[in-house]
Design an enzyme around this catalytic site. Structure first.
Site, PDB file in Angstrom:
ATOM      1  CG  MET A 173     -16.980  -7.545   9.486  1.00 16.42           C
ATOM      2  SD  MET A 173     -17.138  -5.856   8.901  1.00 16.42           S
ATOM      3  CE  MET A 173     -18.853  -5.492   9.225  1.00 16.42           C
ATOM      4  CG  HIS A 189     -15.230   1.481   5.125  1.00 14.53           C
ATOM      5  ND1 HIS A 189     -14.264   0.519   5.339  1.00 14.53           N
ATOM      6  CD2 HIS A 189     -16.413   0.829   5.182  1.00 14.53           C
ATOM      7  CE1 HIS A 189     -14.837  -0.663   5.516  1.00 14.53           C
ATOM      8  NE2 HIS A 189     -16.155  -0.513   5.419  1.00 14.53           N
ATOM      9  CG  MET A 210     -19.333  -6.988   3.292  1.00 10.63           C
ATOM     10  SD  MET A 210     -20.258  -5.738   4.183  1.00 10.63           S
ATOM     11  CE  MET A 210     -19.663  -4.270   3.364  1.00 10.63           C
ATOM     12  CG  ASP A 235     -19.483  -0.686   3.812  1.00 10.97           C
ATOM     13  OD1 ASP A 235     -18.552  -1.427   4.165  1.00 10.97           O
ATOM     14  OD2 ASP A 235     -19.936   0.234   4.523  1.00 10.97           O
ATOM     15  N   GLY A 242     -19.778   4.840  10.161  1.00 13.16           N
ATOM     16  CA  GLY A 242     -20.767   5.267   9.180  1.00 13.16           C
ATOM     17  C   GLY A 242     -21.760   6.237   9.771  1.00 13.16           C
ATOM     18  CB  SER A 243     -24.837   5.738  11.768  1.00 12.08           C
ATOM     19  OG  SER A 243     -24.283   4.693  12.509  1.00 12.08           O
ATOM     20  CG  HIS A 276     -15.991  -4.055   4.041  1.00 11.06           C
ATOM     21  ND1 HIS A 276     -16.833  -3.797   5.103  1.00 11.06           N
ATOM     22  CD2 HIS A 276     -15.785  -5.402   4.036  1.00 11.06           C
ATOM     23  CE1 HIS A 276     -17.128  -4.936   5.699  1.00 11.06           C
ATOM     24  NE2 HIS A 276     -16.522  -5.927   5.075  1.00 11.06           N
ATOM     25  N   GLY A 315     -23.645  -6.092   6.401  1.00 10.64           N
ATOM     26  CA  GLY A 315     -24.863  -5.918   5.595  1.00 10.64           C
ATOM     27  C   GLY A 315     -25.533  -4.570   5.763  1.00 10.64           C
ATOM     28  CG  PHE A 316     -28.428  -3.920   6.912  1.00 12.72           C
ATOM     29  CD1 PHE A 316     -29.209  -3.326   5.921  1.00 12.72           C
ATOM     30  CD2 PHE A 316     -28.407  -5.303   7.008  1.00 12.72           C
ATOM     31  CE1 PHE A 316     -29.962  -4.106   5.046  1.00 12.72           C
ATOM     32  CE2 PHE A 316     -29.153  -6.094   6.140  1.00 12.72           C
ATOM     33  CZ  PHE A 316     -29.933  -5.491   5.157  1.00 12.72           C
ATOM     34  N   GLY A 317     -25.641  -0.552   7.988  1.00 13.39           N
ATOM     35  CA  GLY A 317     -25.108   0.426   8.922  1.00 13.39           C
ATOM     36  C   GLY A 317     -26.068   0.574  10.104  1.00 13.39           C
ATOM     37  N   GLY A 318     -25.618   1.292  11.118  1.00 15.43           N
ATOM     38  CA  GLY A 318     -26.495   1.649  12.227  1.00 15.43           C
ATOM     39  C   GLY A 318     -26.818   0.534  13.205  1.00 15.43           C
ATOM     40  CB  SER A 368     -18.866   3.491   6.462  1.00 14.12           C
ATOM     41  OG  SER A 368     -19.747   2.821   5.581  1.00 14.12           O
ATOM     42  CG  ASP A 424     -16.891  -1.879   9.008  1.00 16.20           C
ATOM     43  OD1 ASP A 424     -17.647  -0.969   9.374  1.00 16.20           O
ATOM     44  OD2 ASP A 424     -16.898  -2.365   7.851  1.00 16.20           O
ATOM     45  N   GLY A 425     -18.195  -1.334  12.376  1.00 16.32           N
ATOM     46  CA  GLY A 425     -19.563  -1.612  12.806  1.00 16.32           C
ATOM     47  C   GLY A 425     -19.845  -1.096  14.198  1.00 16.32           C
ATOM     48  N   GLY A 426     -20.778  -0.151  14.287  1.00 18.58           N
ATOM     49  CA  GLY A 426     -21.222   0.340  15.593  1.00 18.58           C
ATOM     50  C   GLY A 426     -20.212   1.212  16.317  1.00 18.58           C
ATOM     51  CG  MET A 485     -22.910  -4.490   1.084  1.00 17.61           C
ATOM     52  SD  MET A 485     -24.173  -4.154   2.310  1.00 17.61           S
ATOM     53  CE  MET A 485     -23.250  -3.149   3.489  1.00 17.61           C
TER      54      MET A 485
HETATM   55  O1  LIG Z   1     -19.530  -2.878   6.491  1.00 15.71           O
HETATM   56  C1  LIG Z   1     -20.384  -2.288   7.116  1.00 15.71           C
HETATM   57  C2  LIG Z   1     -21.712  -2.889   7.352  1.00 15.71           C
HETATM   58  O2  LIG Z   1     -21.754  -4.130   6.755  1.00 15.71           O
HETATM   59  C3  LIG Z   1     -20.011  -1.008   7.714  1.00 15.71           C
HETATM   60  O3  LIG Z   1     -18.938  -0.395   7.059  1.00 15.71           O
HETATM   61  C4  LIG Z   1     -21.101  -0.016   8.067  1.00 15.71           C
HETATM   62  O4  LIG Z   1     -21.285   0.926   7.069  1.00 15.71           O
HETATM   63  C5  LIG Z   1     -20.743   0.687   9.338  1.00 15.71           C
HETATM   64  O5  LIG Z   1     -21.790   1.523   9.694  1.00 15.71           O
HETATM   65  P1  LIG Z   1     -22.001   1.965  11.224  1.00 15.71           P
HETATM   66  O6  LIG Z   1     -22.178   0.698  12.020  1.00 15.71           O
HETATM   67  O7  LIG Z   1     -20.752   2.705  11.602  1.00 15.71           O
HETATM   68  O8  LIG Z   1     -23.204   2.815  11.177  1.00 15.71           O
HETATM   69 FE   LIG Z   2     -17.668  -1.884   5.953  1.00 12.11          FE
END
Ligand SMILES: O=C(CO)[C@@H](O)[C@H](O)COP(=O)(O)O
Ligand SMILES: [Fe+2]
Length: 227
Positions: free
Chosen positions: A141, A37, A72, A39, A201-202, A70, A146-149, A9, A179-181, A41
Site C-alpha cells: 500500500m 481491482h 480491507m 476494493d 483508481g483516479s 483487495h 480507505g480512500f482513492g485520490g 481500481s 496500490d495508491g496514488g 471495505m
Molecule cells: O485500496 C485502495 C484505497 O484504499 C486503492 O485501491 C484506491 O482505490 C486507489 O486509488 P488511487 O489512489 O489510485 O486513486
Molecule cells: Fe485497493
C-alpha cells in the site's frame, strides 16, 4: 521480465454504471486492463464502506477480466474464502487483520484463487517474509487504505525493492503489486523499484478515456522497469 500489469481500481468509477465502467477497460487490445481491482471495505478495518460479496459476484458474471479483490476488512480468515469461491482471480487480505495468514493462503489457493497479502504503509515487511512464501501476490500500500485520490507515499518503495530482490534471487515467487496514488507522475519510480502490477483508481477513472489511460500507464511503466 513480463509486461507490466495495470489494474484499474473501480473505487474511482461511477458505481451507478459499474458494468459500463468495467467494460471501458475490458475491450481487446492495448486499452484492456490486465486485472480489475475491487476494493472491499467494511467501515471497521478502514473508515470507509464500499461493497461486498454480492456485488463482486455480479461483477464476476459481467466480465472476463480477472478480478483482483483487495479486502480491507476485519476477520478476513472468515470472509475471504467467499471471494475465492465466487471466482475472483486474486484475493488479497491485510496482514494486519489476518489471525492465521498461512492457513488463510492455503484456503484461498484450495478454493482456486491466487492468494494476496497486503501491508499498510507503516507495516514492515521483514516480520512477514516467512508468511510470504505461501502467497502469490504482495500488495504494497502506497497510501493509507480507505480512500482513492490520495498522494503517493514514496517511502514504501523500499519494501518493493526488498520484495523484488527476493523474487529475482529465487527466494520468493510473488507478483509485486502497488496500490495508491499511482499516476503518470509516480508510476515511473514504482516501476524502477520493481513493481509488477500497478493499481490505479483516479488516474484511470478520472481520465476522459479510461482505456487510453490504462494503455498510457502500461507504456510508461514498461519503459522504466528494471531487469
Ligand atoms: O485500496 C485502495 C484505497 O484504499 C486503492 O485501491 C484506491 O482505490 C486507489 O486509488 P488511487 O489512489 O489510485 O486513486
Ligand atoms: Fe485497493
Amino acid at each position: 521480465m513480463a509486461s507490466p500489469l495495470i489494474a484499474p481500481s473501480i473505487l474511482s468509477a461511477d458505481f451507478a454504471k459499474l458494468g459500463e465502467e468495467i467494460a471501458a477497460v475490458a475491450r481487446p487490445g492495448e486499452t484492456r486492463a490486465d486485472w480489475v481491482h475491487v476494493d472491499v471495505m467494511d467501515a471497521h478495518f478502514v473508515p470507509n464502506l464500499t461493497l461486498g460479496l454480492p456485488v463482486v459476484q455480479s461483477i464476476l458474471k459481467s466480465t472476463d477480466v480477472p478480478i483482483d479483490c483487495h479486502l480491507m476488512i476485519d476477520d478476513p480468515d472468515r470472509w475471504a474464502i467467499g471471494y475465492a469461491e465466487a471466482g475472483a482471480y486474486n484475493v488479497t487480505v491485510h496482514v494486519e487483520a489476518a489471525a492465521d495468514p498461512v492457513k488463510l493462503a492455503k484456503n484461498l489457493r484450495a478454493a482456486g484463487a491466487k492468494a494476496g497479502l497486503s501491508v499498510k504503509p507503516g507495516t514492515p515487511l521483514e516480520p512477514h517474509l516467512e508468511t510470504l512464501k505461501h502467497y502469490d501476490t504482495l500488495l504494497v500500500m502506497s497510501v493509507e487504505p480507505g480512500f482513492g485520490g490520495q498522494s503517493f507515499i514514496a517511502d514504501v518503495l523500499e519494501k518493493v525493492r526488498t520484495a523484488r530482490r527476493l523474487v529475482d534471487t529465487g527466494h520468493l515467487k510473488l507478483v509485486v503489486e502497488i496500490d495508491g496514488g499511482i499516476n503518470a507522475d509516480t508510476i515511473e519510480q514504482a516501476a524502477e523499484a520493481g513493481v509488477d502490477c500497478f493499481v490505479a483508481g483516479s488516474a484511470v477513472y478520472g481520465a476522459e478515456d479510461p482505456g487510453r489511460a490504462v494503455a498510457a500507464l502500461r507504456e510508461q511503466a514498461a519503459r522504466l522497469r528494471v531487469s
